[in-house]
Design a protein around this motif. Structure first.
Motif, PDB file in Angstrom:
ATOM      1  N   ALA A 240      -9.618   9.037  10.470  1.00 31.19           N
ATOM      2  CA  ALA A 240      -9.581  10.020  11.538  1.00 31.19           C
ATOM      3  C   ALA A 240      -8.556  11.374  10.970  1.00 31.19           C
ATOM      4  CB  ALA A 240      -8.889   9.526  12.940  1.00 31.19           C
ATOM      5  N   TYR A 241      -7.694  11.019   9.954  1.00 30.06           N
ATOM      6  CA  TYR A 241      -6.803  12.067   9.596  1.00 30.06           C
ATOM      7  C   TYR A 241      -7.660  13.047   8.703  1.00 30.06           C
ATOM      8  CZ  TYR A 241      -2.254   9.809  10.351  1.00 30.06           C
ATOM      9  OH  TYR A 241      -1.020   9.385  10.932  1.00 30.06           O
ATOM     10  N   LEU A 242      -8.739  12.622   8.296  1.00 27.41           N
ATOM     11  CA  LEU A 242      -9.414  13.956   7.275  1.00 27.41           C
ATOM     12  C   LEU A 242     -10.360  14.429   8.178  1.00 27.41           C
ATOM     13  CD1 LEU A 242     -10.326  11.365   4.685  1.00 27.41           C
ATOM     14  CD2 LEU A 242      -8.299  12.444   4.872  1.00 27.41           C
ATOM     15  N   VAL A 243     -10.520  14.143   9.762  1.00 26.45           N
ATOM     16  CA  VAL A 243     -11.204  14.947  10.556  1.00 26.45           C
ATOM     17  C   VAL A 243     -10.344  15.747  11.605  1.00 26.45           C
ATOM     18  CG1 VAL A 243     -13.064  14.949  12.150  1.00 26.45           C
ATOM     19  CG2 VAL A 243     -12.916  13.227  10.456  1.00 26.45           C
ATOM     20  N   ASP A 244     -10.628  17.272  11.888  1.00 28.81           N
ATOM     21  CA  ASP A 244     -10.197  17.995  12.882  1.00 28.81           C
ATOM     22  C   ASP A 244     -10.730  17.501  14.204  1.00 28.81           C
ATOM     23  OD1 ASP A 244      -8.882  19.847  14.342  1.00 28.81           O
ATOM     24  OD2 ASP A 244      -9.796  21.524  13.496  1.00 28.81           O
TER      25      ASP A 244
ATOM     26  N   ARG B 153      -4.502  25.689   6.986  1.00 25.13           N
ATOM     27  CA  ARG B 153      -4.974  26.964   7.363  1.00 25.13           C
ATOM     28  C   ARG B 153      -6.419  26.663   8.189  1.00 25.13           C
ATOM     29  NH1 ARG B 153      -3.930  29.845   1.542  1.00 25.13           N
ATOM     30  NH2 ARG B 153      -1.838  30.528   2.088  1.00 25.13           N
ATOM     31  N   SER B 154      -7.239  25.728   7.997  1.00 23.34           N
ATOM     32  CA  SER B 154      -8.536  25.626   8.616  1.00 23.34           C
ATOM     33  C   SER B 154      -8.192  24.991  10.032  1.00 23.34           C
ATOM     34  CB  SER B 154      -9.193  24.385   8.206  1.00 23.34           C
ATOM     35  OG  SER B 154      -8.647  23.278   8.096  1.00 23.34           O
ATOM     36  N   ARG B 155      -6.889  24.623  10.499  1.00 26.08           N
ATOM     37  CA  ARG B 155      -6.396  24.118  11.597  1.00 26.08           C
ATOM     38  C   ARG B 155      -5.575  25.066  12.427  1.00 26.08           C
ATOM     39  NH1 ARG B 155      -6.157  17.548  11.310  1.00 26.08           N
ATOM     40  NH2 ARG B 155      -7.489  17.153   9.517  1.00 26.08           N
ATOM     41  N   ARG B 156      -5.355  26.085  11.718  1.00 23.46           N
ATOM     42  CA  ARG B 156      -4.432  27.038  12.295  1.00 23.46           C
ATOM     43  C   ARG B 156      -4.882  27.802  13.718  1.00 23.46           C
ATOM     44  NH1 ARG B 156      -3.117  32.647  12.074  1.00 23.46           N
ATOM     45  NH2 ARG B 156      -0.870  33.177  11.958  1.00 23.46           N
ATOM     46  N   GLY B 157      -3.949  27.702  14.585  1.00 22.23           N
ATOM     47  CA  GLY B 157      -4.413  28.068  15.945  1.00 22.23           C
ATOM     48  C   GLY B 157      -5.410  27.380  16.777  1.00 22.23           C
ATOM     49  N   GLY B 158      -5.897  25.942  16.001  1.00 24.12           N
ATOM     50  CA  GLY B 158      -6.553  24.925  16.695  1.00 24.12           C
ATOM     51  C   GLY B 158      -5.944  23.830  17.179  1.00 24.12           C
ATOM     52  N   HIS B 159      -5.893  23.178  16.361  1.00 20.38           N
ATOM     53  CA  HIS B 159      -4.880  21.750  16.446  1.00 20.38           C
ATOM     54  C   HIS B 159      -3.502  22.063  16.114  1.00 20.38           C
ATOM     55  CE1 HIS B 159      -3.612  17.966  14.212  1.00 20.38           C
ATOM     56  NE2 HIS B 159      -3.217  17.803  15.485  1.00 20.38           N
ATOM     57  N   LEU B 160      -3.251  23.092  15.261  1.00 19.16           N
ATOM     58  CA  LEU B 160      -2.000  23.359  14.793  1.00 19.16           C
ATOM     59  C   LEU B 160      -1.429  24.814  15.157  1.00 19.16           C
ATOM     60  CD1 LEU B 160      -2.269  21.826  11.140  1.00 19.16           C
ATOM     61  CD2 LEU B 160      -1.240  20.589  13.238  1.00 19.16           C
ATOM     62  N   ASP B 161      -0.070  24.823  15.389  1.00 24.36           N
ATOM     63  CA  ASP B 161       0.739  26.163  15.975  1.00 24.36           C
ATOM     64  C   ASP B 161       0.801  27.025  14.713  1.00 24.36           C
ATOM     65  OD1 ASP B 161       2.535  28.010  16.414  1.00 24.36           O
ATOM     66  OD2 ASP B 161       4.090  26.653  17.064  1.00 24.36           O
ATOM     67  N   PRO B 162       0.324  28.169  14.736  1.00 25.65           N
ATOM     68  CA  PRO B 162       0.009  29.278  13.801  1.00 25.65           C
ATOM     69  C   PRO B 162       1.555  29.306  13.045  1.00 25.65           C
ATOM     70  CG  PRO B 162      -1.179  29.849  15.545  1.00 25.65           C
ATOM     71  CD  PRO B 162      -0.410  28.829  15.978  1.00 25.65           C
ATOM     72  N   THR B 163       2.595  29.625  14.021  1.00 25.68           N
ATOM     73  CA  THR B 163       3.962  29.811  13.354  1.00 25.68           C
ATOM     74  C   THR B 163       4.402  28.602  12.529  1.00 25.68           C
ATOM     75  OG1 THR B 163       4.472  31.036  15.392  1.00 25.68           O
ATOM     76  CG2 THR B 163       6.161  30.227  14.211  1.00 25.68           C
ATOM     77  N   VAL B 164       4.033  27.483  12.968  1.00 24.54           N
ATOM     78  CA  VAL B 164       4.512  26.314  12.003  1.00 24.54           C
ATOM     79  C   VAL B 164       3.625  26.252  10.744  1.00 24.54           C
ATOM     80  CG1 VAL B 164       4.405  23.641  11.900  1.00 24.54           C
ATOM     81  CG2 VAL B 164       5.183  24.826  14.146  1.00 24.54           C
ATOM     82  N   VAL B 165       2.377  26.718  10.873  1.00 22.62           N
ATOM     83  CA  VAL B 165       1.422  26.698   9.811  1.00 22.62           C
ATOM     84  C   VAL B 165       1.902  27.550   8.619  1.00 22.62           C
ATOM     85  CG1 VAL B 165      -0.898  27.317   8.815  1.00 22.62           C
ATOM     86  CG2 VAL B 165      -0.750  25.534  10.655  1.00 22.62           C
ATOM     87  N   ASP B 166       2.416  28.901   9.261  1.00 22.54           N
ATOM     88  CA  ASP B 166       2.898  29.796   8.483  1.00 22.54           C
ATOM     89  C   ASP B 166       4.048  29.616   7.602  1.00 22.54           C
ATOM     90  OD1 ASP B 166       0.763  31.196   9.217  1.00 22.54           O
ATOM     91  OD2 ASP B 166       1.806  32.824  10.620  1.00 22.54           O
ATOM     92  N   ALA B 167       4.921  28.612   8.186  1.00 19.82           N
ATOM     93  CA  ALA B 167       6.459  28.306   7.689  1.00 19.82           C
ATOM     94  C   ALA B 167       5.937  27.517   6.668  1.00 19.82           C
ATOM     95  CB  ALA B 167       7.136  27.725   8.868  1.00 19.82           C
ATOM     96  N   PHE B 168       4.898  26.557   6.881  1.00 15.19           N
ATOM     97  CA  PHE B 168       4.440  25.744   5.750  1.00 15.19           C
ATOM     98  C   PHE B 168       4.000  26.352   4.524  1.00 15.19           C
ATOM     99  CE2 PHE B 168       0.897  22.946   4.327  1.00 15.19           C
ATOM    100  CZ  PHE B 168       1.673  22.061   3.807  1.00 15.19           C
ATOM    101  N   THR B 169       2.931  27.197   4.728  1.00 14.48           N
ATOM    102  CA  THR B 169       2.129  27.783   3.583  1.00 14.48           C
ATOM    103  C   THR B 169       2.895  28.775   2.883  1.00 14.48           C
ATOM    104  OG1 THR B 169       1.274  29.277   4.996  1.00 14.48           O
ATOM    105  CG2 THR B 169      -0.132  27.140   4.875  1.00 14.48           C
ATOM    106  N   ALA B 170       4.339  29.338   3.450  1.00 12.65           N
ATOM    107  CA  ALA B 170       5.159  29.944   2.655  1.00 12.65           C
ATOM    108  C   ALA B 170       5.329  29.590   1.412  1.00 12.65           C
ATOM    109  CB  ALA B 170       6.210  30.496   3.354  1.00 12.65           C
ATOM    110  N   ASP B 171       5.790  28.146   1.387  1.00 20.50           N
ATOM    111  CA  ASP B 171       6.284  27.351   0.056  1.00 20.50           C
ATOM    112  C   ASP B 171       6.051  25.914   0.453  1.00 20.50           C
ATOM    113  OD1 ASP B 171       7.209  26.709  -2.345  1.00 20.50           O
ATOM    114  OD2 ASP B 171       9.479  27.422  -1.836  1.00 20.50           O
ATOM    115  N   PRO B 172       4.861  25.650   0.249  1.00 19.71           N
ATOM    116  CA  PRO B 172       4.440  24.298   0.710  1.00 19.71           C
ATOM    117  C   PRO B 172       5.020  23.272  -0.458  1.00 19.71           C
ATOM    118  CG  PRO B 172       2.530  25.249  -0.057  1.00 19.71           C
ATOM    119  CD  PRO B 172       3.591  26.155  -0.034  1.00 19.71           C
TER     120      PRO B 172
END
Length: 516
Positions: A88-92, A209-228
Motif C-alpha cells: 500500500a505504500y506504493l499507491v496513492d 509532487r504527485s501527491r501534493r495537495g491530495g494526500h500531502l500538504d503542499p507546504t510540507v512537500v515544498d519544504a521537502f523538495t527544496a533540498d531532499p
C-alpha cells in the motif's frame, strides 16, 4: 538482566517498539526510525516549535502503532495483512488506482471461491467497511499511545493517520490545516523513506509532487523538495544512533518500576495481534516469575524471566494473521514463518541496551531440552534455568487459551500435557513442576467501580476474546439485538469506543473470558 547492566532509556525502549512496528508493516527494520530523522529535518525547515518537533518525532516513530491491532480485520478482507500494508505504500490512496489495488488484494492468497465471496461482501459498501476498520485502527492507536504514556497531544494526532490534505481520507474526512502539522509532516516522511529506499531520492521527490495537495500538504512537500537529499540519513549513518540522538527526551532515564510498566504495556500491545492471545504475555510473565521464586532463582534472574515473559512474543507481529488464524494444517512455508517469530523477537530486543539477557531468554521460549524446538534447535546445557522456566510457562498458558486449530484445554488437561512433555524430555521436569505448583486454578476477582452487571461482564470477556455479536448470541442463547444492546451499554460504562479499548479494559481488570 545482570546487576551491572544499566537500564535502558525510555526512548531506547520506544525505538525498539518501532522496530517491531516495522515488522507488521512489512518494512525493513529501522524504517520508522529513518522516517523520524526525515520528519525532524522537515520540522526544522518549517520552523516548528520545540514542542511541535517533539510531537513530530513521536508521531512519526509510532504512527502505525495501531496497525497490528486490526490485523484480524485486515486478514479477513485481504488475506496477508502484512503484504497488503507493505504494498500500500506504493499507491496513492485515492481514485481508481486505489480501487484497483483494493480489488487486486482482496482475500490475497486465498482460493478463488473465497476471494469472490469476500469481494462481494466488501464491494457492497467498500468505503463504509474501510471507514469502520480505519476508525478502529485510529481509536486503537490512541488507546495504545495512552497505555505507553506518550501524552495527550500524540494521542490526539494519531487519530489523523489516514486523513488526507484534500479531505478525501478516513475516518472523519478532515482536511487542510485541521490535520495537525505533526501528522502532515509524519505522513510525508513515512512514504518518502520507502520511495527513497526503493527508487532513490528522485523517486521520493516524484511521489511527493504527485501527491501534493491530495494526500500531502503542499507546504510540507515544498519544504521537502527544496533540498531532499539533505533530509535522508547518509549511507554511512547508523539510523538507530542518529534517531536516538535527536529524540526530544533522549536522556530520560527509566527506573526499574517504570521500565516494567513500559514492558508490560508492550506485551499487551503485542497480544492484540490475535484475539485469542489477549492477556497471554501478562499471564506468562506472572507464571514465570512465581515459578522462578519457587525455585530460588536470584533476583536478577527472576526479573529477567518476568520481563522476557512480557516480551517473548514481540516477533509474532512479523507473521501474518493469515497464518496465525488458520484452522487447518500449516504448509511447510507457513510453518517456517511461525518458526521465525522467536528470532524476530530477538532481533527487536537485542537493539535495546540493557535487555541482552531478557532477549536471550525470550528468544528461547520455543526451544526444547531434546533439541527439537525452534528457532535454533538449542538443547541441554545451551538452555539455562530461566529459558527452561519460560518455555514451561508459555506451554502451560498457551494450553489454557483457544487456538483456531484446537479448543481450550482445562487446567487439568494443560497440566497433563506439560507433564507428558517433561516425560518425553521436551520440557524440564523441575521447571514444569514449579510452573504447575504456582499456577492455581481459581480465577482472581478484581474489585471494580464500573457498575457492570454479571451479564455485561460475561459479554465483555467474550468480546475481548474476539467473538462477534452473532457468536456471543449463539453461545449465550440470546438474540443478536440483545447482545448488541449489552455491548453498547458495556462500552459506555467503561468508556471504550471499540474492541481494542474494551479488550485492554478487560485485560487490566481480570475479565478476559475463557472460550470453551
Amino acid at each position: 538482566m545482570t546487576a551491572s547492566a544499566p537500564l535502558p532509556r525510555r526512548v531506547e525502549v520506544l525505538a525498539g517498539l518501532s522496530v517491531a512496528i516495522d515488522l507488521g508493516l512489512g518494512q525493513p527494520a529501522e524504517h520508522m526510525l529513518r522516517s523520524s530523522i526525515i520528519a525532524c529535518g522537515l520540522a526544522d525547515r518549517l520552523g516548528l516549535s520545540r514542542e511541535q518537533k517533539a510531537g513530530v518525532y513521536y508521531t512519526t516513530l509510532l504512527m502505525w502503532i495501531g496497525c497490528h491491532a486490526d490485523s484480524q480485520e485486515y486478514a479477513r478482507w485481504f488475506g496477508d495483512d502484512i503484504s497488503v500494508r507493505r504494498d500500500a505504500y506504493l499507491v496513492d490512496w485515492s481514485g481508481l488506482p486505489y480501487l484497483r489495488f483494493l480489488v487486486g488484494n482482496i482475500a490475497r492468497g486465498e482460493p478463488l471461491s473465497q476471494r469472490v465471496r469476500v469481494m462481494a461482501t466488501l464491494m457492497r459498501d467498500a468505503r463504509g467497511q474501510l471507514a469502520t476498520m480505519i476508525h478502529s485502527h485510529c481509536a486503537s492507536a490512541a488507546v495504545l499511545a495512552r497505555h505507553l504514556g506518550l501524552g495527550p497531544d500524540v494521542e490526539a494526532t494519531l487519530a489523523h493517520t489516514f486523513e488526507r490534505y484534500d479531505g478525501g481520507g478516513l475516518p472523519a474526512g478532515v482536511s487542510g490545516d485541521a490535520i495537525p502539522i505533526e501528522m502532515r509532516v509524519a505522513q510525508l516522511a513515512d512514504v518518502a523513506e520507502v520511495h527513497q529506499r526503493m527508487y532513490g531520492v528522485q523517486g521520493a521527490v516524484a511521489m511527493a509532487r504527485s501527491r501534493r495537495g491530495g494526500h500531502l500538504d503542499p507546504t510540507v512537500v515544498d519544504a521537502f523538495t527544496a533540498d531532499p537529499e539533505a533530509l535522508f540519513p547518509a549511507s554511512g549513518d547508523d539510523p538507530w544512533n542518529r534517531a536516538l540522538s535527536i529524540a526530544p527526551d533522549s536522556e530520560t532515564p527509566l527506573d526499574a518500576a517504570r521500565l516494567d510498566d513500559l514492558l508490560t504495556a508492550i506485551g499487551d500491545f503485542v497480544d492484540l495481534k490475535c484475539p485469542f492471545t489477549l492477556g497471554h504475555s501478562r499471564n506468562v510473565a506472572a507464571l514465570a516469575e512465581a515459578a522462578a521464586v519457587q525455585l530460588g532463582l536470584s533476583a536478577d534472574d527472576t526479573n529477567a524471566v518476568r520481563r522476557a515473559g512480557h516480551l517473548h512474543d514481540v516477533g509474532r507481529i512479523g507473521v501474518s494473521n493469515q497464518v496465525w488464524s488458520k484452522a487447518g494444517e500449516l504448509t511447510g512455508a507457513e510453518w517456517e514463518r511461525v518458526r521465525m517469530h522467536p528470532y524476530l523477537t530477538d532481533r527487536v530486543l537485542t537493539r535495546i541496551p540493557g535487555l541482552g539477557q531478557v532477549a536471550a531468554i525470550a528468544r528461547a521460549h520455543h526451544e526444547h531440552l531434546d533439541g527439537s524446538g525452534y528457532p535454533l534447535g538449542l538443547a541441554g546445557a545451551a538452555l539455562g534455568r530461566p529459558e527452561r522456566l519460560l518455555a514451561a510457562a508459555v506451554a502451560y498458558q498457551s494450553a489454557l487459551e483457544p487456538r483456531p486449530y484446537r479448543e481450550t484445554l482445562d487446567p487439568d488437561a494443560a497440566a497433563r500435557r506439560l507433564k507428558e512433555r517433561a516425560t518425553r524430555g521436551v520440557l524440564e521436569a523441575e521447571s514444569v513442576e514449579a510452573v504447575l505448583a504456582v499456577a492455581g486454578h481459581a480465577s482472581r476477582k478484581v474489585r471494580r467501580d464500573d457498575a457492570l452487571t454479571p451479564r455485561e461482564t460475561e459479554i465483555l470477556g467474550l468480546v475481548a476474546r474476539g467473538l462477534g455479536n452473532r457468536d456471543i448470541a449463539s453461545r449465550l442463547v440470546l438474540s443478536e439485538k440483545t447482545v448488541r444492546n449489552h455491548v453498547e451499554r458495556t462500552y459506555a460504562k467503561i468508556g471504550a469506543t471499540n474492541r481494542v479499548g474494551a479488550s485492554l479494559y478487560a485485560l487490566q481488570h481480570g475479565l478476559v473470558a475463557p472460550v470453551d
